[in-house]
Design a protein around this motif. Structure first.
Motif, PDB file in Angstrom:
ATOM      1  N   ALA A   1      28.503  65.345  21.452  1.00  0.00           N
ATOM      2  CA  ALA A   1      29.528  66.363  21.685  1.00  0.00           C
ATOM      3  C   ALA A   1      30.165  66.201  23.066  1.00  0.00           C
ATOM      4  CB  ALA A   1      28.916  67.749  21.536  1.00  0.00           C
ATOM      5  N   LYS A   2      29.363  65.872  24.056  1.00  0.00           N
ATOM      6  CA  LYS A   2      29.908  65.767  25.415  1.00  0.00           C
ATOM      7  C   LYS A   2      30.944  64.668  25.558  1.00  0.00           C
ATOM      8  CE  LYS A   2      27.044  67.997  28.782  1.00  0.00           C
ATOM      9  NZ  LYS A   2      26.203  67.902  29.959  1.00  0.00           N
TER      10      LYS A   2
ATOM     11  N   LEU B   1      33.225  64.068  23.686  1.00  0.00           N
ATOM     12  CA  LEU B   1      34.525  64.527  23.198  1.00  0.00           C
ATOM     13  C   LEU B   1      35.283  65.301  24.268  1.00  0.00           C
ATOM     14  CD1 LEU B   1      33.652  65.779  19.606  1.00  0.00           C
ATOM     15  CD2 LEU B   1      34.148  63.474  20.391  1.00  0.00           C
ATOM     16  N   ASP B   2      34.587  65.784  25.267  1.00  0.00           N
ATOM     17  CA  ASP B   2      35.215  66.566  26.328  1.00  0.00           C
ATOM     18  C   ASP B   2      35.961  65.623  27.277  1.00  0.00           C
ATOM     19  OD1 ASP B   2      35.929  68.785  27.748  1.00  0.00           O
ATOM     20  OD2 ASP B   2      33.985  69.086  28.704  1.00  0.00           O
ATOM     21  N   TYR B   3      36.804  66.201  28.111  1.00  0.00           N
ATOM     22  CA  TYR B   3      37.468  65.409  29.134  1.00  0.00           C
ATOM     23  C   TYR B   3      36.421  64.624  29.910  1.00  0.00           C
ATOM     24  CZ  TYR B   3      41.524  68.446  28.406  1.00  0.00           C
ATOM     25  OH  TYR B   3      42.587  69.123  27.868  1.00  0.00           O
TER      26      TYR B   3
ATOM     27  N   ARG C   1      36.239  71.598  34.186  1.00  0.00           N
ATOM     28  CA  ARG C   1      35.523  70.532  33.496  1.00  0.00           C
ATOM     29  C   ARG C   1      34.020  70.692  33.521  1.00  0.00           C
ATOM     30  NH1 ARG C   1      38.816  65.996  34.867  1.00  0.00           N
ATOM     31  NH2 ARG C   1      40.899  66.795  34.710  1.00  0.00           N
ATOM     32  N   ARG C   2      33.516  71.860  33.340  1.00  0.00           N
ATOM     33  CA  ARG C   2      32.082  71.990  33.262  1.00  0.00           C
ATOM     34  C   ARG C   2      31.691  72.412  31.869  1.00  0.00           C
ATOM     35  NH1 ARG C   2      30.037  71.403  38.445  1.00  0.00           N
ATOM     36  NH2 ARG C   2      31.573  70.017  39.373  1.00  0.00           N
ATOM     37  N   TRP C   3      30.447  72.276  31.608  1.00  0.00           N
ATOM     38  CA  TRP C   3      29.916  72.429  30.278  1.00  0.00           C
ATOM     39  C   TRP C   3      29.220  73.765  30.198  1.00  0.00           C
ATOM     40  CZ3 TRP C   3      30.856  69.280  26.380  1.00  0.00           C
ATOM     41  CH2 TRP C   3      30.085  69.407  25.233  1.00  0.00           C
TER      42      TRP C   3
ATOM     43  N   GLY D   1      39.611  75.121  27.705  1.00  0.00           N
ATOM     44  CA  GLY D   1      40.007  73.828  27.154  1.00  0.00           C
ATOM     45  C   GLY D   1      38.888  73.144  26.399  1.00  0.00           C
ATOM     46  N   GLN D   2      37.732  73.779  26.349  1.00  0.00           N
ATOM     47  CA  GLN D   2      36.633  73.180  25.594  1.00  0.00           C
ATOM     48  C   GLN D   2      36.680  73.672  24.156  1.00  0.00           C
ATOM     49  OE1 GLN D   2      32.989  73.806  27.716  1.00  0.00           O
ATOM     50  NE2 GLN D   2      33.342  72.014  28.987  1.00  0.00           N
TER      51      GLN D   2
ATOM     52  N   PHE E   1      32.788  71.681  20.042  1.00  0.00           N
ATOM     53  CA  PHE E   1      32.460  70.270  19.873  1.00  0.00           C
ATOM     54  C   PHE E   1      31.487  70.037  18.716  1.00  0.00           C
ATOM     55  CE2 PHE E   1      33.478  70.771  24.412  1.00  0.00           C
ATOM     56  CZ  PHE E   1      34.517  69.869  24.518  1.00  0.00           C
ATOM     57  N   GLU E   2      30.512  70.931  18.621  1.00  0.00           N
ATOM     58  CA  GLU E   2      29.451  70.725  17.637  1.00  0.00           C
ATOM     59  C   GLU E   2      29.950  70.856  16.198  1.00  0.00           C
ATOM     60  OE1 GLU E   2      30.028  73.363  19.302  1.00  0.00           O
ATOM     61  OE2 GLU E   2      29.649  75.141  18.074  1.00  0.00           O
TER      62      GLU E   2
ATOM     63  N   PRO F   1      39.417  66.638  23.347  1.00  0.00           N
ATOM     64  CA  PRO F   1      40.168  66.274  24.556  1.00  0.00           C
ATOM     65  C   PRO F   1      40.098  64.788  24.925  1.00  0.00           C
ATOM     66  CG  PRO F   1      38.894  68.276  24.941  1.00  0.00           C
ATOM     67  CD  PRO F   1      38.460  67.735  23.614  1.00  0.00           C
TER      68      PRO F   1
END
Lengths: 504, 504
Positions: free
Chosen positions: A171-172, A174-176, B138-140, B146-147, B150-151, B349
């Motif tokens: 999943a990570k 897929l992030d920026y 940009r943190r998780w 913007g996230q 994902f899963e 993204p």
């Protein structure tokens, strides 16, 4: 009647769950009945061209739920659209916008095609040479410049890496990502450049970009103002010149001789230029390698005049005779050089991956600029490329291609000697192209005509920013096999001869 | 002795065919023996840091062939480098640069780290906000803007398409592609936009880009001069503002109210601005949808003042209550609108794919600019994305995410109501973020501190180009499940309360 249509209709729309829901606006408070509104919206979208013949329409159930209305008005509207031929339904393929609509003219002409006369557009974006006017660009066949030996690419290995990364993707991923690029790939590039090019850098100084054009774009936005004067090799790489023009720079064309850029001439022309853009490994288009003494002169000039050197290390991986000379970046002691490289020529062009080696003190500035421009590179191809390097496939591929291109170059030179005696060939034995000189011809015209006969010659004269001093052709040999070479050269001879006859 | 070393050495280097050949310069005419030259070159490359500890060295045979010398001097040099500890060899892993070198300080400090004081750099690239100073980007974790979910991404299906394209890839796919993008994907986007957004265009008007930032970059380079005044929503999208500043534009901040951009206020501020950049579907950051009447006013202004409208149709796919309103592009009758979209929010993204719908008469100009900037997009991801749309996975995924995000939004609003009563929430029920207002706080400071507790709040105040009228937080809910929401909101409450205490 309506019920009959409904049943008929429903039988057709079982498989349309993947259809896109169109933009249908209804007004619950309006006096017009809902089914009429839905019908009108569809009709005008079809006649207006936003819904296209053959396109699947969503199920009545789906649309009703999207609109928040009962299914009855939707069914009624669909039945009417079917009856009037706007929709068609076929067993198996569901209901679609009709392929046989009354007036295809209406469908094609979009109402916003009306273009007002006064349109403010920037002058700097008026770049020369639309692709359609340069048929010799990006074509498939003999002499195409920038084309690699596509058929020799290790597809199998590459695809194995792609498939492996598909399995590993989390999943990570897929992030920026990091705007500078994937750490793994940057590490691999730092080692590679240090080893083969004498580049002195840490992975932290490397930014992954989409190729050398984007690299140059970022450099010029951080280092050059609109109006900055920039030395460019004359003749030089036209696409790079276009980019500098787009950014408002003023080109100072500095002649190239058999040792590369003539630094003394540059100093005479404009000793205070803000930067010099060079291709020292294998100059484009003439193919010469910049001598060690010229490199020292250029670095010396940059230090004295506080100027930047943009080193596009084009074709550095393919040399067939001479000893390698360290990159300008590796010889620089004043952090004046920004080093640019690309994988387009050593892996494949459509990969769109390259890199910049940024002076340490400017890394943050470059990064902020990059984030503003496009956030950063795509992750997936970087991951695959990183493995391709680290597992040794990259250097193995380069080694194989080096001997292949050397053979192809020899075959080309030999055929040119046999078929077109007296043709001058410039430059060192390196890279994937060579440059032939033939004075007194119209190289653009010949290239234009040759393209119509499937022969892709890049004329030399458009490589000059000023008056074209020499005429000739840049011939790529990367994608032409040794066996095909004599035939291709015979076609070239015919193209040249054909023109002579026309002139007489 | 030498022979012994040679034998020993050779036993170790069987597997090094994939090692990169370093840049070793020798001079056959020099009086210094060849083995001494090779030794010196290696030693200085190691001490200079261009060859790194642990890096594999090429075989003696390989290097000798590269240098065009006999193998004896290479063997002798290698033996000496091994004996002196610059090389090390281990059974199984071959010969490498030694991991335990005398002076690691020398290795790390590159000699070109000496940075002169006078360095001409552009002012326009001094963009605010390096990422490291904005920990909330940009943190998780909870509230990251913007996230996406994902899963829930259909990895399996996506990977099937990737694998299929690997099998189908041909030599031609490796060459440069169409700078406008892959025809298949552009066709699919044209149908999609016509259907869902009322966009009127042919596939020929669509250019594939690496996301909405690049789209805006290209638009601004073709349409806006350095010094051009541009309306931007106030508060607005900071990254877009950075890009316009990078290109030398002057920002005219135009206030946003509950109907979107206040056109009348814009006319009062600067009626002759060259362009307006808007996010009409779901304004960033306030989340309002531009009303139909404001859309007509904006189009009317653009026509009267000969201005451009840059329509970033951000978040248009996710609306949970209101009826869709046609895009500005679809309402425009004067070819004044350039439409921008991205797949970052609806696919993922790191894919880095978006598109521009270009007015018909400007397609060539945009294309020339794009070629200068970066030649064009990478082919592979486009091919996969095209199939993802055409086979219906895309609209299925959007539909699924729409109901998921709707639930997540509801859960967030409900938790906020329970835990932080009186907190104002702006905007319409749409998109993947909402904006909360809390007057009289220092939102940047709170966000900074919250980030250290793994809570990712984007402060509202930096979204203002001028003085921040309101304080608050932009909360993304795309990547936080309904179950996790109450806990995340309790952490938010604690962060807010913590600050109050510090202030008292």
């Amino acid at each position: 009647m309506a019920q009959e249509w409904h049943n008929h209709y429903d039988a057709q729309v079982r498989k349309v769950s993947s259809a896109i829901t169109p933009i249908i606006s209804i007004d619950r408070k309006a006096s017009r009945p809902l089914h009429q509104q839905i019908y009108d919206e569809y009709r005008s979208a079809i006649l207006g061209g936003t819904l296209r013949p053959g396109q699947t329409v969503p199920s009545t159930r789906g649309l009703a739920s999207e609109l928040g209305v009962s299914r009855i008005p939707v069914l009624t509207a669909y039945a009417q659209l079917l009856a009037e031929g706007y929709f068609q339904s076929r067993v198996g393929s569901g209901t679609t916008i009709s392929l046989a609509l009354p007036s295809p003219g209406i469908l094609k002409k979009s109402p916003n095609a009306r273009v007002p006369s006064r349109r403010p557009i920037t002058n700097h974006s008026a770049l020369p040479g639309a692709i359609k006017n340069q048929p010799w660009l990006r074509r498939w066949g003999a002499f195409g410049v920038g084309q690699v030996a596509f058929e020799k690419f290790p597809f199998h290995m590459w695809n194995r890496l792609v498939t492996r990364h598909c399995r590993l993707v989390s999943a990570k991923d897929l992030d920026y990502g990091d705007p500078m690029g994937l750490k793994n790939l940057r590490d691999a590039i730092a080692v590679y450049l240090g080893t083969t090019r004498g580049v002195r850098c840490s992975a932290e100084q490397i930014m992954i970009v989409s190729g050398s054009q984007q690299a140059l774009d970022i450099c010029s936005r951080v280092l050059l103002e609109p109006g900055s004067r920039v030395w460019m090799e004359e003749p030089g790489y036209r696409f790079a010149r276009n980019l500098l023009v787009l950014n408002g720079c003023v080109i100072v064309p500095v002649p190239v001789d058999h040792e590369g850029l003539n630094v003394a001439a540059g100093v005479r022309l404009d000793g205070k230029a803000r930067a010099a853009l060079v291709t020292p490994s294998h100059q484009y288009p003439l193919g010469v390698t910049m001598s060690a003494s010229r490199r020292m002169q250029l670095l010396d000039w940059a230090e004295r005049s506080q100027s930047w050197i943009l080193e596009d290390d084009y074709d550095s991986d393919y040399r067939y005779e001479s000893m390698p000379i360290s990159s300008l970046q590796g010889l620089d002691r004043n952090s004046r050089v920004v080093y640019i490289g690309t994988f387009s020529k050593v892996v494949f062009p459509s990969l769109r991956l390259g890199y910049i080696v940024i002076p340490e003190d400017l890394v943050e500035r470059f990064q902020a600029c990059r984030v503003a421009m496009d956030i950063g590179p795509t992750t997936f191809t970087q991951a695959v490329m990183g493995d391709f390097i680290r597992e040794g496939h990259f250097s193995r591929h380069i080694r194989r291609m080096r001997s292949l291109y050397n053979e192809r170059r020899k075959a080309l030179v030999e055929s040119l000697g046999d078929e077109i005696p007296g043709l001058e060939i410039t430059g060192t034995q390196a890279g994937m192209h060579l440059c032939t000189i033939r004075e007194g011809i119209q190289d653009r015209e010949i290239a234009d005509r040759a393209a119509h006969a499937n022969l892709w010659l890049v004329p030399l004269s458009p490589s000059y920013a000023g008056k074209a001093v020499r005429q000739g052709f840049i011939l790529g040999f990367g994608s032409t096999s040794v066996e095909e070479m004599p035939g291709a050269v015979r076609k070239l001879r015919a193209a040249l001869r054909d023109v002579k006859r026309r002139i007489l």
